[in-house]
Design a protein around this motif. Sequence first.
Motif, mmCIF file in Angstrom:
data_model
loop_
_atom_site.group_PDB
_atom_site.id
_atom_site.type_symbol
_atom_site.label_atom_id
_atom_site.label_comp_id
_atom_site.label_asym_id
_atom_site.label_seq_id
_atom_site.Cartn_x
_atom_site.Cartn_y
_atom_site.Cartn_z
ATOM 1 N N ALA A 216 52.426 45.481 26.153
ATOM 2 C CA ALA A 216 52.049 45.906 24.884
ATOM 3 C C ALA A 216 50.821 47.052 25.068
ATOM 4 N N ASP A 217 50.640 47.890 24.072
ATOM 5 C CA ASP A 217 49.681 49.096 24.392
ATOM 6 C C ASP A 217 48.477 48.615 24.380
ATOM 7 N N HIS A 218 47.963 47.478 24.037
ATOM 8 C CA HIS A 218 46.431 46.926 23.824
ATOM 9 C C HIS A 218 46.163 46.307 25.300
ATOM 10 N N ILE A 219 47.048 46.281 26.194
ATOM 11 C CA ILE A 219 46.975 45.369 27.471
ATOM 12 C C ILE A 219 46.280 46.166 28.478
ATOM 13 N N ASP A 220 45.143 45.506 29.167
ATOM 14 C CA ASP A 220 44.709 46.341 30.514
ATOM 15 C C ASP A 220 44.670 45.080 31.445
ATOM 16 N N LEU A 221 45.081 45.632 32.759
ATOM 17 C CA LEU A 221 44.847 44.954 34.009
ATOM 18 C C LEU A 221 43.809 45.439 34.925
ATOM 19 N N LEU A 222 42.563 44.882 35.009
ATOM 20 C CA LEU A 222 41.696 45.499 35.855
ATOM 21 C C LEU A 222 41.728 44.688 37.359
ATOM 22 N N GLU A 223 41.542 45.494 38.337
ATOM 23 C CA GLU A 223 41.171 44.949 39.756
ATOM 24 C C GLU A 223 39.978 45.269 40.141
ATOM 25 N N ASP A 224 39.173 44.247 40.495
ATOM 26 C CA ASP A 224 37.736 44.420 41.024
ATOM 27 C C ASP A 224 37.374 43.626 42.048
ATOM 28 N N PRO A 225 37.633 44.316 43.365
ATOM 29 C CA PRO A 225 37.406 43.558 44.603
ATOM 30 C C PRO A 225 35.926 43.382 45.137
ATOM 31 N N PHE A 226 35.025 44.024 44.358
ATOM 32 C CA PHE A 226 33.490 44.187 44.733
ATOM 33 C C PHE A 226 32.926 43.052 43.819
ATOM 34 N N GLU A 227 33.175 42.093 43.192
ATOM 35 C CA GLU A 227 32.816 41.254 42.198
ATOM 36 C C GLU A 227 31.833 40.195 43.063
ATOM 37 N N PRO A 228 30.562 40.127 42.916
ATOM 38 C CA PRO A 228 29.812 39.210 43.817
ATOM 39 C C PRO A 228 30.534 37.570 43.397
ATOM 40 N N PHE A 229 30.752 37.059 44.695
ATOM 41 C CA PHE A 229 31.041 35.392 44.592
ATOM 42 C C PHE A 229 32.696 35.428 43.841
ATOM 43 N N GLY A 230 33.313 36.394 43.886
ATOM 44 C CA GLY A 230 34.675 36.346 43.320
ATOM 45 C C GLY A 230 35.733 35.735 44.544
ATOM 46 N N LEU A 231 36.484 34.836 44.191
ATOM 47 C CA LEU A 231 37.189 34.022 44.832
ATOM 48 C C LEU A 231 38.178 35.081 45.584
ATOM 49 N N ALA A 232 38.370 36.226 45.173
ATOM 50 C CA ALA A 232 39.369 37.084 46.057
ATOM 51 C C ALA A 232 38.859 38.555 46.262
ATOM 52 N N VAL B 154 49.153 56.130 48.929
ATOM 53 C CA VAL B 154 48.229 55.785 49.378
ATOM 54 C C VAL B 154 47.908 54.099 49.314
ATOM 55 N N PRO B 155 47.633 53.755 50.499
ATOM 56 C CA PRO B 155 47.641 52.086 50.327
ATOM 57 C C PRO B 155 46.391 51.620 49.335
ATOM 58 N N THR B 156 46.712 50.420 48.732
ATOM 59 C CA THR B 156 45.677 50.036 47.739
ATOM 60 C C THR B 156 44.475 48.967 48.272
ATOM 61 N N GLY B 157 44.557 48.609 49.291
ATOM 62 C CA GLY B 157 43.776 47.790 49.895
ATOM 63 C C GLY B 157 44.372 46.202 49.670
ATOM 64 N N ASN B 158 45.669 46.054 49.313
ATOM 65 C CA ASN B 158 46.279 44.789 48.913
ATOM 66 C C ASN B 158 47.185 44.227 50.096
ATOM 67 N N ALA B 159 46.936 44.418 51.121
ATOM 68 C CA ALA B 159 47.956 44.053 52.110
ATOM 69 C C ALA B 159 47.978 42.323 52.319
ATOM 70 N N ASP B 160 46.937 41.710 51.618
ATOM 71 C CA ASP B 160 46.599 40.357 51.785
ATOM 72 C C ASP B 160 46.691 39.742 50.359
ATOM 73 N N GLY B 161 47.330 40.580 49.393
ATOM 74 C CA GLY B 161 47.456 40.271 48.299
ATOM 75 C C GLY B 161 46.409 40.706 46.897
ATOM 76 N N PRO B 162 46.482 40.372 45.788
ATOM 77 C CA PRO B 162 45.683 41.161 44.858
ATOM 78 C C PRO B 162 44.094 40.654 45.099
ATOM 79 N N ARG B 163 43.195 41.360 44.318
ATOM 80 C CA ARG B 163 41.834 41.235 44.456
ATOM 81 C C ARG B 163 41.409 40.288 43.033
ATOM 82 N N ASN B 164 40.362 40.487 42.717
ATOM 83 C CA ASN B 164 40.060 39.666 41.182
ATOM 84 C C ASN B 164 40.529 40.582 40.178
ATOM 85 N N LEU B 165 41.782 39.964 39.448
ATOM 86 C CA LEU B 165 42.173 40.601 38.503
ATOM 87 C C LEU B 165 41.742 40.180 37.017
ATOM 88 N N HIS B 166 41.563 41.052 36.213
ATOM 89 C CA HIS B 166 41.264 40.539 34.659
ATOM 90 C C HIS B 166 42.225 41.288 33.711
#
Length: 451
Positions: A285-301, A339-351
Amino acid sequence: MQGTEKGYLLNSRGDLSQIARNAANRALALGAQEVVASATEMAGIVMRARRGVFENAVREGAQFVTIRVFHRGRMGTATTAALDPDAIDLTAGRAIAIAQTVESDPDAAPADDEWLARSAPEIEMFVPSGLSAQDLGRIALEIEAGCIAEGEDAVRVGEAGAASVDACSAIAIGRDFDRSLIGSRHDLWCTALGERDGMMAQDSWSSTDRRLSQLQSAALVGATAADRARRKLGGRALTTRTCPVLFDATVAASLVHEIVRALGGHAQVRGATFLGGGIDSQALADHIDLLEDPFEPFGLASGACDGEGVVSLRRRVIAGGRVQGYFLSCLYARKLGLVPTGNADGPRNLHFTSRDRAEPLDAMLRRMGRGLWLTELIGGAVDPVSGAYSKAAAGFWIEDGEVAFPVQDITIAGDLPVMLRQIVAIGSDVHRNGAVRTGSVLIERMRVSGR
């Protein structure tokens, strides 16, 4: 009590970095053309309680070195749990021998130098608890007491537990790239069994964070598990119908995981994906975003780089419902000419968010009006190519925005490409499930069948 520098770990971050570097150097000295070596250690304590006593107490610990060598498109990998030089030499030799026996793939190679995380910032993730087995055992008993107090005689505790684990990993690539990462994780959980008039229901609750101070209280974890089990009592099936479905925030992450799989390099290269329209295709749907933030302090991923040393990226994977990127390792990035996205181990913190105003759960239920509030997925399957979706489920039937009765023994079905475009809203009741944060997700309509 544990020291704050290493927590439960036996090796320091510097120790593991040196072990990884030594492993890479030895592989090169033995004839490897290119090499990626890693050294990892994890250690912690897990305590489980039941009926007022410790049912299980485990002091966890593991360490290993992995050496991956490359030679003219051939790759060999070997691992050892021993960290001494002789074991590392033997492991490097095995990796080289394996590489000589496999077929060549021109895209099999370490990360290009410009892809490496040479200057990516450090991320704060290491806050060791310093808790002893006795401390964690006391917490487990407090969780159990909270469950029993909330449910009284109607609720029994299946298991109450507390765990604290520290982990460190170091990577060495070629002769001059070295990077390490250290983090902590603390977990509280409880499984509760509710009973009424001979009927039983089970549910659970947990709290996870890298900081002990950010966990829910032990009593609240137990009480929440009891409440979730008790509210499921008296569940019944539904007749077959088509209706709106509200994925509770605790299960909505499953939708995000399906998106991640569909946008993964393996699926895209083989065409085994229901999201094969390419970059900038309208997928949700055109109102949906998926943000990846690998640099979140204390993020589980969180992580400055993946296991290939590729720098992590803060990015929008989905923007306004349109695909902006994939989840790519070096191998699949090369096959796709990207170009690789830094996800060889899976997704980072997704919002997973909506650009529309987010509403709390009670408002989401009122917005749905009449339909299924889905709180549990029990099993089922998704066809990765067509997106055909069918899951056994449980939850609550909603009438006039209010809970009418609990529901069990049902199946929900649909087509993910259609479901994702029919996302009406995402709630403000954000729940973190591993690498994914999302609120409840309201889908316009799905097929609901009695089992």
